[in-house]
Design a protein around this motif. Sequence first.
Motif, PDB file in Angstrom:
ATOM      1  N   PRO A   1      50.227  27.996  55.607  1.00 41.51           N
ATOM      2  CA  PRO A   1      51.580  28.452  55.915  1.00 41.51           C
ATOM      3  C   PRO A   1      52.437  28.766  54.684  1.00 41.51           C
ATOM      4  O   PRO A   1      53.447  29.426  54.803  1.00 41.51           O
ATOM      5  CB  PRO A   1      52.187  27.287  56.698  1.00 41.51           C
ATOM      6  CG  PRO A   1      51.454  26.088  56.207  1.00 41.51           C
ATOM      7  CD  PRO A   1      50.056  26.568  55.903  1.00 41.51           C
ATOM      8  N   GLU A   2      52.030  28.281  53.505  1.00 45.16           N
ATOM      9  CA  GLU A   2      52.824  28.512  52.299  1.00 45.16           C
ATOM     10  C   GLU A   2      52.558  29.898  51.714  1.00 45.16           C
ATOM     11  O   GLU A   2      51.611  30.578  52.086  1.00 45.16           O
ATOM     12  CB  GLU A   2      52.486  27.485  51.198  1.00 45.16           C
ATOM     13  CG  GLU A   2      52.703  26.060  51.563  1.00 45.16           C
ATOM     14  CD  GLU A   2      51.430  25.368  52.014  1.00 45.16           C
ATOM     15  OE1 GLU A   2      51.478  24.162  52.191  1.00 45.16           O
ATOM     16  OE2 GLU A   2      50.402  26.031  52.210  1.00 45.16           O
ATOM     17  N   LEU A   3      53.416  30.261  50.770  1.00 42.61           N
ATOM     18  CA  LEU A   3      53.179  31.456  49.964  1.00 42.61           C
ATOM     19  C   LEU A   3      52.177  31.037  48.900  1.00 42.61           C
ATOM     20  O   LEU A   3      52.432  30.099  48.146  1.00 42.61           O
ATOM     21  CB  LEU A   3      54.473  31.928  49.302  1.00 42.61           C
ATOM     22  CG  LEU A   3      55.731  32.019  50.164  1.00 42.61           C
ATOM     23  CD1 LEU A   3      56.910  32.465  49.324  1.00 42.61           C
ATOM     24  CD2 LEU A   3      55.526  32.941  51.331  1.00 42.61           C
TER      25      LEU A   3
ATOM     26  N   GLU B   1      48.444  37.088  35.571  1.00 39.91           N
ATOM     27  CA  GLU B   1      48.137  38.275  36.375  1.00 39.91           C
ATOM     28  C   GLU B   1      47.664  37.829  37.750  1.00 39.91           C
ATOM     29  O   GLU B   1      46.868  36.896  37.879  1.00 39.91           O
ATOM     30  CB  GLU B   1      47.044  39.093  35.681  1.00 39.91           C
ATOM     31  CG  GLU B   1      46.796  40.427  36.329  1.00 39.91           C
ATOM     32  CD  GLU B   1      45.787  41.253  35.538  1.00 39.91           C
ATOM     33  OE1 GLU B   1      44.697  41.499  36.089  1.00 39.91           O
ATOM     34  OE2 GLU B   1      46.100  41.625  34.395  1.00 39.91           O
ATOM     35  N   ILE B   2      48.143  38.507  38.772  1.00 37.45           N
ATOM     36  CA  ILE B   2      47.799  38.146  40.150  1.00 37.45           C
ATOM     37  C   ILE B   2      46.374  38.581  40.462  1.00 37.45           C
ATOM     38  O   ILE B   2      46.029  39.754  40.331  1.00 37.45           O
ATOM     39  CB  ILE B   2      48.789  38.780  41.149  1.00 37.45           C
ATOM     40  CG1 ILE B   2      50.195  38.221  40.899  1.00 37.45           C
ATOM     41  CG2 ILE B   2      48.338  38.526  42.588  1.00 37.45           C
ATOM     42  CD1 ILE B   2      51.286  38.913  41.702  1.00 37.45           C
ATOM     43  N   ILE B   3      45.560  37.596  40.862  1.00 32.16           N
ATOM     44  CA  ILE B   3      44.176  37.877  41.265  1.00 32.16           C
ATOM     45  C   ILE B   3      44.127  38.076  42.772  1.00 32.16           C
ATOM     46  O   ILE B   3      43.584  39.070  43.253  1.00 32.16           O
ATOM     47  CB  ILE B   3      43.232  36.732  40.842  1.00 32.16           C
ATOM     48  CG1 ILE B   3      43.219  36.610  39.316  1.00 32.16           C
ATOM     49  CG2 ILE B   3      41.829  36.962  41.372  1.00 32.16           C
ATOM     50  CD1 ILE B   3      42.488  35.399  38.801  1.00 32.16           C
ATOM     51  N   VAL B   4      44.712  37.121  43.507  1.00 27.32           N
ATOM     52  CA  VAL B   4      44.727  37.199  44.971  1.00 27.32           C
ATOM     53  C   VAL B   4      46.030  36.591  45.494  1.00 27.32           C
ATOM     54  O   VAL B   4      46.301  35.433  45.239  1.00 27.32           O
ATOM     55  CB  VAL B   4      43.544  36.421  45.604  1.00 27.32           C
ATOM     56  CG1 VAL B   4      43.578  36.529  47.118  1.00 27.32           C
ATOM     57  CG2 VAL B   4      42.219  36.884  45.077  1.00 27.32           C
ATOM     58  N   PRO B   5      46.827  37.383  46.225  1.00 28.32           N
ATOM     59  CA  PRO B   5      47.986  36.812  46.923  1.00 28.32           C
ATOM     60  C   PRO B   5      47.643  36.683  48.410  1.00 28.32           C
ATOM     61  O   PRO B   5      46.858  37.465  48.935  1.00 28.32           O
ATOM     62  CB  PRO B   5      49.059  37.882  46.731  1.00 28.32           C
ATOM     63  CG  PRO B   5      48.263  39.167  46.742  1.00 28.32           C
ATOM     64  CD  PRO B   5      46.917  38.834  46.141  1.00 28.32           C
ATOM     65  N   ASN B   6      48.229  35.698  49.089  1.00 23.45           N
ATOM     66  CA  ASN B   6      48.039  35.703  50.540  1.00 23.45           C
ATOM     67  C   ASN B   6      49.089  36.623  51.172  1.00 23.45           C
ATOM     68  O   ASN B   6      50.026  37.074  50.502  1.00 23.45           O
ATOM     69  CB  ASN B   6      48.035  34.284  51.138  1.00 23.45           C
ATOM     70  CG  ASN B   6      49.397  33.620  51.176  1.00 23.45           C
ATOM     71  OD1 ASN B   6      50.370  34.095  50.589  1.00 23.45           O
ATOM     72  ND2 ASN B   6      49.463  32.489  51.857  1.00 23.45           N
TER      73      ASN B   6
ATOM     74  N   LEU C   1      50.036  44.129  44.678  1.00 25.54           N
ATOM     75  CA  LEU C   1      50.279  42.915  43.892  1.00 25.54           C
ATOM     76  C   LEU C   1      49.104  42.561  42.981  1.00 25.54           C
ATOM     77  O   LEU C   1      49.300  42.046  41.883  1.00 25.54           O
ATOM     78  CB  LEU C   1      50.580  41.732  44.816  1.00 25.54           C
ATOM     79  CG  LEU C   1      51.960  41.721  45.452  1.00 25.54           C
ATOM     80  CD1 LEU C   1      52.044  40.642  46.527  1.00 25.54           C
ATOM     81  CD2 LEU C   1      53.031  41.506  44.400  1.00 25.54           C
ATOM     82  N   VAL C   2      47.878  42.846  43.446  1.00 29.64           N
ATOM     83  CA  VAL C   2      46.694  42.502  42.658  1.00 29.64           C
ATOM     84  C   VAL C   2      46.743  43.233  41.314  1.00 29.64           C
ATOM     85  O   VAL C   2      46.972  44.439  41.249  1.00 29.64           O
ATOM     86  CB  VAL C   2      45.396  42.850  43.422  1.00 29.64           C
ATOM     87  CG1 VAL C   2      44.172  42.659  42.541  1.00 29.64           C
ATOM     88  CG2 VAL C   2      45.287  42.008  44.676  1.00 29.64           C
ATOM     89  N   GLY C   3      46.584  42.458  40.245  1.00 29.00           N
ATOM     90  CA  GLY C   3      46.614  43.020  38.898  1.00 29.00           C
ATOM     91  C   GLY C   3      47.998  43.046  38.268  1.00 29.00           C
ATOM     92  O   GLY C   3      48.148  43.288  37.079  1.00 29.00           O
TER      93      GLY C   3
END
Length: 164
Positions: A13-15, A24-29, A43-45
């Motif tokens: 349930p969280e961000l 650097e963002i690899i994986v966001p939910n 968002l990735v990268g």
Amino acid sequence: MLPELLTALDAFPELLVILDGHGEIIVPNNRFALAVDISSERLVGRSIFDLLETPAGRAREYLRRSARATQSLPGALIFRTSAGEPLDCQCSCAALRPAGLIGDGAVLLRARPKTEAVAGFAALNQKIADLSREVRGRRQTETELRARNETLEQRIEARADEIR
């Protein structure tokens, strides 16, 4: 591996966002993507620091300490949505182990908007108040039942004396 990882992160349930050692963002939910109003693919990268109102130096230090820690570290970050609105969050950040799986210094950042956290505490406080009222009511009922039981025992004893 990334689709399975994304599916797993979306179950929470969280961000959530996995970052490399440079932020650097690899994986966001999906909840994270919705909160900042940017698609997961975009968002990735991208650098997490581009999405923060929190000073970059402070955020970098928090992520650096988290990457070296053996436990999740609590913190607070202010994200900025695509519309420029601030999103004040309570966070916890933990190093991903073993380090070689995603990369050295990779961390999992969990964020919860403070408005949700406050609402959660308010709901918990309400439940505590409700339970306290129920306990008081039960204690009062128990006291009344004891008094009635004592009265009944006295009456029974009086009737027994009359019969003798």
